[in-house]
Scaffold this motif. Structure first.
Motif, PDB file in Angstrom:
ATOM      1  N   CYS A  10      -2.293   1.030   9.590  1.00 55.27           N
ATOM      2  CA  CYS A  10      -3.170  -0.138   9.768  1.00 55.27           C
ATOM      3  C   CYS A  10      -3.449  -0.390  11.243  1.00 55.27           C
ATOM      4  O   CYS A  10      -4.528  -0.829  11.619  1.00 55.27           O
TER       5      CYS A  10
ATOM      6  N   LYS B 251       5.031  -5.046  -6.559  1.00 53.98           N
ATOM      7  CA  LYS B 251       4.216  -3.950  -7.112  1.00 53.98           C
ATOM      8  C   LYS B 251       3.984  -2.911  -6.023  1.00 53.98           C
ATOM      9  O   LYS B 251       3.246  -3.167  -5.070  1.00 53.98           O
TER      10      LYS B 251
ATOM     11  N   MET C 134       7.435  -0.554   3.520  1.00 55.56           N
ATOM     12  CA  MET C 134       6.662  -1.724   3.083  1.00 55.56           C
ATOM     13  C   MET C 134       7.432  -2.525   2.035  1.00 55.56           C
ATOM     14  O   MET C 134       7.397  -3.754   2.035  1.00 55.56           O
TER      15      MET C 134
ATOM     16  N   THR D 191       0.021  -6.571   1.429  1.00 60.64           N
ATOM     17  CA  THR D 191      -0.364  -5.652   2.503  1.00 60.64           C
ATOM     18  C   THR D 191      -1.321  -4.637   1.914  1.00 60.64           C
ATOM     19  O   THR D 191      -1.019  -4.012   0.889  1.00 60.64           O
TER      20      THR D 191
ATOM     21  N   SER E 103      -5.852  -3.352   2.133  1.00 57.75           N
ATOM     22  CA  SER E 103      -7.154  -3.417   2.799  1.00 57.75           C
ATOM     23  C   SER E 103      -7.671  -4.858   2.858  1.00 57.75           C
ATOM     24  O   SER E 103      -7.279  -5.713   2.059  1.00 57.75           O
TER      25      SER E 103
ATOM     26  N   LEU F  57      -5.864  -6.439  14.730  1.00 55.84           N
ATOM     27  CA  LEU F  57      -4.454  -6.177  14.405  1.00 55.84           C
ATOM     28  C   LEU F  57      -3.665  -5.699  15.629  1.00 55.84           C
ATOM     29  O   LEU F  57      -2.692  -6.306  16.033  1.00 55.84           O
TER      30      LEU F  57
ATOM     31  N   GLY G 115      -3.784  -2.099  -9.340  1.00 54.36           N
ATOM     32  CA  GLY G 115      -4.244  -3.372  -8.798  1.00 54.36           C
ATOM     33  C   GLY G 115      -5.077  -4.170  -9.773  1.00 54.36           C
ATOM     34  O   GLY G 115      -4.956  -5.392  -9.868  1.00 54.36           O
TER      35      GLY G 115
ATOM     36  N   GLU H 134       0.197   2.407  -6.667  1.00 57.31           N
ATOM     37  CA  GLU H 134       0.179   3.375  -7.778  1.00 57.31           C
ATOM     38  C   GLU H 134       0.229   4.819  -7.256  1.00 57.31           C
ATOM     39  O   GLU H 134       0.541   5.746  -7.996  1.00 57.31           O
TER      40      GLU H 134
ATOM     41  N   PRO I 162       0.826  -1.221   0.000  1.00 55.26           N
ATOM     42  CA  PRO I 162       0.000   0.000   0.000  1.00 55.26           C
ATOM     43  C   PRO I 162       0.860   1.271   0.000  1.00 55.26           C
ATOM     44  O   PRO I 162       2.077   1.206  -0.156  1.00 55.26           O
ATOM     45  N   TRP I 163       0.209   2.405   0.273  1.00 56.12           N
ATOM     46  CA  TRP I 163       0.878   3.694   0.103  1.00 56.12           C
ATOM     47  C   TRP I 163       1.273   4.378   1.412  1.00 56.12           C
ATOM     48  O   TRP I 163       1.850   5.457   1.383  1.00 56.12           O
TER      49      TRP I 163
ATOM     50  N   PHE J 210       4.568  -9.666  13.567  1.00 55.70           N
ATOM     51  CA  PHE J 210       3.509  -8.660  13.449  1.00 55.70           C
ATOM     52  C   PHE J 210       2.469  -9.179  12.467  1.00 55.70           C
ATOM     53  O   PHE J 210       2.805  -9.682  11.402  1.00 55.70           O
TER      54      PHE J 210
ATOM     55  N   GLU K  54     -12.932   0.386   9.128  1.00 55.44           N
ATOM     56  CA  GLU K  54     -11.648   1.081   9.104  1.00 55.44           C
ATOM     57  C   GLU K  54     -11.789   2.351   8.265  1.00 55.44           C
ATOM     58  O   GLU K  54     -12.161   2.291   7.093  1.00 55.44           O
TER      59      GLU K  54
HETATM   60  P1  NAD Z   1      -5.585  -1.301  -1.050  1.00 58.60           P
HETATM   61  O1  NAD Z   1      -6.044  -2.619  -0.570  1.00 58.60           O
HETATM   62  O2  NAD Z   1      -6.506  -0.446  -1.814  1.00 58.60           O
HETATM   63  O3  NAD Z   1      -4.307  -1.489  -2.012  1.00 58.60           O
HETATM   64  C1  NAD Z   1      -3.164  -2.179  -1.589  1.00 58.60           C
HETATM   65  C2  NAD Z   1      -2.415  -2.669  -2.805  1.00 58.60           C
HETATM   66  O4  NAD Z   1      -3.229  -3.613  -3.498  1.00 58.60           O
HETATM   67  C3  NAD Z   1      -2.072  -1.574  -3.818  1.00 58.60           C
HETATM   68  O5  NAD Z   1      -0.798  -1.821  -4.359  1.00 58.60           O
HETATM   69  C4  NAD Z   1      -3.142  -1.762  -4.887  1.00 58.60           C
HETATM   70  O6  NAD Z   1      -2.746  -1.334  -6.168  1.00 58.60           O
HETATM   71  C5  NAD Z   1      -3.323  -3.269  -4.864  1.00 58.60           C
HETATM   72  N1  NAD Z   1      -4.612  -3.742  -5.382  1.00 58.60           N
HETATM   73  C6  NAD Z   1      -5.792  -3.066  -5.456  1.00 58.60           C
HETATM   74  N2  NAD Z   1      -6.746  -3.846  -6.019  1.00 58.60           N
HETATM   75  C7  NAD Z   1      -6.167  -5.040  -6.278  1.00 58.60           C
HETATM   76  C8  NAD Z   1      -6.632  -6.266  -6.843  1.00 58.60           C
HETATM   77  N3  NAD Z   1      -7.889  -6.403  -7.265  1.00 58.60           N
HETATM   78  N4  NAD Z   1      -5.767  -7.303  -6.942  1.00 58.60           N
HETATM   79  C9  NAD Z   1      -4.495  -7.187  -6.514  1.00 58.60           C
HETATM   80  N5  NAD Z   1      -3.985  -6.042  -5.987  1.00 58.60           N
HETATM   81  C10 NAD Z   1      -4.808  -4.987  -5.866  1.00 58.60           C
HETATM   82  O7  NAD Z   1      -4.979  -0.564   0.217  1.00 58.60           O
HETATM   83  P2  NAD Z   1      -4.407   0.907   0.307  1.00 58.60           P
HETATM   84  O8  NAD Z   1      -5.557   1.842   0.218  1.00 58.60           O
HETATM   85  O9  NAD Z   1      -3.263   1.060  -0.639  1.00 58.60           O
HETATM   86  O10 NAD Z   1      -3.790   0.902   1.798  1.00 58.60           O
HETATM   87  C11 NAD Z   1      -4.564   1.049   2.911  1.00 58.60           C
HETATM   88  C12 NAD Z   1      -4.913  -0.284   3.516  1.00 58.60           C
HETATM   89  O11 NAD Z   1      -3.727  -1.026   3.791  1.00 58.60           O
HETATM   90  C13 NAD Z   1      -5.615  -0.157   4.856  1.00 58.60           C
HETATM   91  O12 NAD Z   1      -6.702  -1.040   4.903  1.00 58.60           O
HETATM   92  C14 NAD Z   1      -4.548  -0.570   5.860  1.00 58.60           C
HETATM   93  O13 NAD Z   1      -5.064  -1.058   7.076  1.00 58.60           O
HETATM   94  C15 NAD Z   1      -3.799  -1.592   5.102  1.00 58.60           C
HETATM   95  N6  NAD Z   1      -2.448  -1.780   5.659  1.00 58.60           N
HETATM   96  C16 NAD Z   1      -2.202  -2.894   6.415  1.00 58.60           C
HETATM   97  C17 NAD Z   1      -0.953  -3.074   6.998  1.00 58.60           C
HETATM   98  C18 NAD Z   1      -0.641  -4.287   7.854  1.00 58.60           C
HETATM   99  O14 NAD Z   1       0.528  -4.551   8.060  1.00 58.60           O
HETATM  100  N7  NAD Z   1      -1.628  -5.012   8.354  1.00 58.60           N
HETATM  101  C19 NAD Z   1       0.039  -2.115   6.812  1.00 58.60           C
HETATM  102  C20 NAD Z   1      -0.259  -0.990   6.044  1.00 58.60           C
HETATM  103  C21 NAD Z   1      -1.512  -0.836   5.470  1.00 58.60           C
END
Ligand code: NAD
Length: 500
Positions: A286, A177, A159, A229, A231, A415, A210, A180, A152-153, A453, A387
């Motif tokens: 997160c 990956k 990460m 990592t 949502s 978490l 994604g 974006e 994620p971002w 973790f 969330e």
């Molecule tokens: P997101 O789930 O929208 O995207 C995460 C990644 O998945 C991005 O690289 C995105 O391009 C990719 N993605 C999106 N759709 C996809 C698909 N259909 N198939 C495969 N990949 C796809 O999350 P976000 O908005 O980038 O980040 C925020 C989320 O990340 C929050 O829910 C947060 O809790 C979570 N997060 C968790 C941790 C942890 O360690 N548990 C750490 C950081 C963030």
């Protein structure tokens, strides 16, 4: 303006479709970089390169100390280039300078930690499996193969390192990956891997989206493991795509972590801690402490002081050392957070602080949201269950500690959690009852590369960090070595084999 290409099979290349996209600075919406946009064909090329590097290349079979030296060299380069990486992380992700400094330092430290783990053999002896002298039994941990990593971002370089470190230490090859929304520092990491001479195909970094790149990584049968990592919603999708070839999965997903203050807590410390838990990186963590559970006895006093102190949080240019809180990542995320704030109001939470976009002209081009506190929140309401991933705190009142534990555990997530108390024995007994992967006592956010973790329930599958985290990137093999020698002494000699 910077420009980045894809990093595939040891070369920086354009995307197959020649498409590119812009990465925006969330503080002023200026373009930070133009980035080649990977598509499905590029993803397949990267996976093929990683496959070949795993099946035929030196990396999985390299002496451990040599592999460890590569990881150490990456760590050293991150440190050498810290200043430049910090500035880029601030621009690309809206991280404050203070956060970005910490992120880059911790990225280098994490890679250094995995270089040390890489140098050590994980093989264990199983004692007592047979009578002495009958056999020797070993558990060996071998690399899984090609790892696809999707991140994620919110902590872009950290990460990337959290995935690359253990995957490479265990002898895998990888296709990563980045998000974006924040691809820049991951592409600098690609340059670092290239500079230190990681063999071609071992590391492939392909910025993209994604819907095409992420989905291809999750479902391509040449990939052996997906480490994701993001949502929980996308985590579910990734897991279902990965099931087509029964890939191993590590999923680090969302959270709605409960922060329990006991009535004997050091109030000033707990107030600061509650603010740090939710407002660090504008709530885009997160493990953010997004539910604050307060006992009735101290509730009003606590809330009064918390609201007063929250009003002093300085929103501003993330580049400035004096800024406490920067923007959220995008307009889409800003709108999403404002939508939750509207929902909180409609579900009868009391808006005690913030609740909108700051009016200051200086902030008008950034995606800012005021630090927001809802009180009188019921745990079943949307803002206490879902969330938000923004600076929005839900304060929930409780009567007894049994009540507090029940409320904390009444969530689909698991978490993080925290307990603030001056009685460590009491705090520990509550901590043991909380269904969460990490529980802090009088602390928050401290995640170490040395300690596992990850999430209970829908916060994830598997663990990152520590030796447990490294083993998630290995297949486990039992090696049985016979020591009996003679045919007649074999225990099975009298079972099925015909006597001559
Ligand atoms: P997101 O789930 O929208 O995207 C995460 C990644 O998945 C991005 O690289 C995105 O391009 C990719 N993605 C999106 N759709 C996809 C698909 N259909 N198939 C495969 N990949 C796809 O999350 P976000 O908005 O980038 O980040 C925020 C989320 O990340 C929050 O829910 C947060 O809790 C979570 N997060 C968790 C941790 C942890 O360690 N548990 C750490 C950081 C963030």
């Amino acid at each position: 303006m910077k420009e980045y290409a894809l990093y595939i099979n040891g070369s920086f290349v354009d995307s197959d479709t020649l498409q590119s996209f812009a990465s925006l600075n969330p503080y002023n919406q200026e373009t930070v970089a133009r980035i080649a946009r990977a598509g499905v064909a590029d993803t397949q090329n990267a996976i093929r390169a990683a496959r070949k590097a795993f099946d035929d290349g030196p990396w999985p079979r390299m002496p451990l100390t040599e592999r460890a030296a590569f990881l150490k060299a990456i760590s050293d380069k991150i440190n050498e280039r810290a200043k430049e990486l910090i500035a880029l992380e601030v621009d690309d992700s809206g991280s404050t300078l203070r956060k970005a400094k910490e992120d880059i330092f911790l990225s280098a430290r994490c890679m250094n930690y995995f270089s040390k783990l890489a140098a050590n053999e994980l093989t264990e002896n199983i004692e007592g499996l047979s009578k002495p002298g009958f056999s020797q039994n070993l558990i060996v941990h071998e690399p899984i193969g090609v790892v696809a990593a999707i991140i994620p971002w919110n902590f872009p370089l950290k990460m990337a390192v959290w995935k690359l470190g253990p995957a490479l230490a265990a002898g895998n090859t990888i296709v990563l990956k980045p998000s974006e929304l924040t691809p820049c520092t991951a592409m600098e990491l690609a340059k670092i891997c290239h500079e230190v001479g990681i063999p071609k195909g071992v590391v492939n970094i392909i910025p993209g989206f994604g819907e095409d790149v992420g989905e291809e990584l999750a479902k391509n049968p040449m990939v052996d493991k997906v480490s994701f990592t993001g949502s929980t919603v996308v985590g579910r999708r990734v897991m279902s795509l990965a099931s087509s070839s029964l890939k191993k999965c590590t999923l680090e997903c969302g959270g709605k972590s409960a922060n329990i203050v006991l009535d004997d807590a050091d109030l000033n410390l707990a107030i600061d801690g509650a603010m740090y838990a939710i407002f660090y990186h504008a709530g885009q963590c997160c493990e953010a402490g997004s539910r604050l559970l307060l006992p009735e006895t101290i509730h009003d006093d606590f809330v009064g002081k918390l609201v007063a102190k929250t009003a002093k949080i300085k929103l501003g240019d993330p580049k400035l050392e004096t800024t406490d809180m920067g923007p959220v990542i995008s307009k889409k995320q800003q709108d999403r957070i404002l939508g939750y704030i509207a929902k909180g109001k409609s579900e009868n939470g009391t808006l005690s602080s913030g609740g909108g976009i700051p009016s200051s002209l200086e902030l008008k081009n950034g995606f800012f949201v005021e630090p927001t506190i809802f009180t009188n929140v019921e745990n079943k309401s949307t803002i206490a269950q879902e969330e938000i991933f923004g600076p929005v705190l839900s304060v929930i009142k409780y009567k007894t500690t049994v009540d507090a534990v029940r409320i904390a555990n009444d969530s689909t997530y698991g978490l993080g959690a925290g307990v603030w108390s001056s009685d460590k024995v009491k705090a520990l007994s509550i901590a043991r009852r909380l269904r969460a992967g990490t529980v802090w006592i009088n602390e928050w956010h401290l995640i170490s590369e040395k300690a596992p973790f990850g999430g209970y329930k829908q916060s994830g599958v598997g663990r990152e960090f520590g030796v447990d985290g490294l083993k998630e990137y290995t297949e486990t093999k039992h090696l049985h070595i016979d020591e009996v020698g003679s045919r007649e002494k074999k225990f099975w000699y009298d079972t099925v084999v015909p006597k001559e």
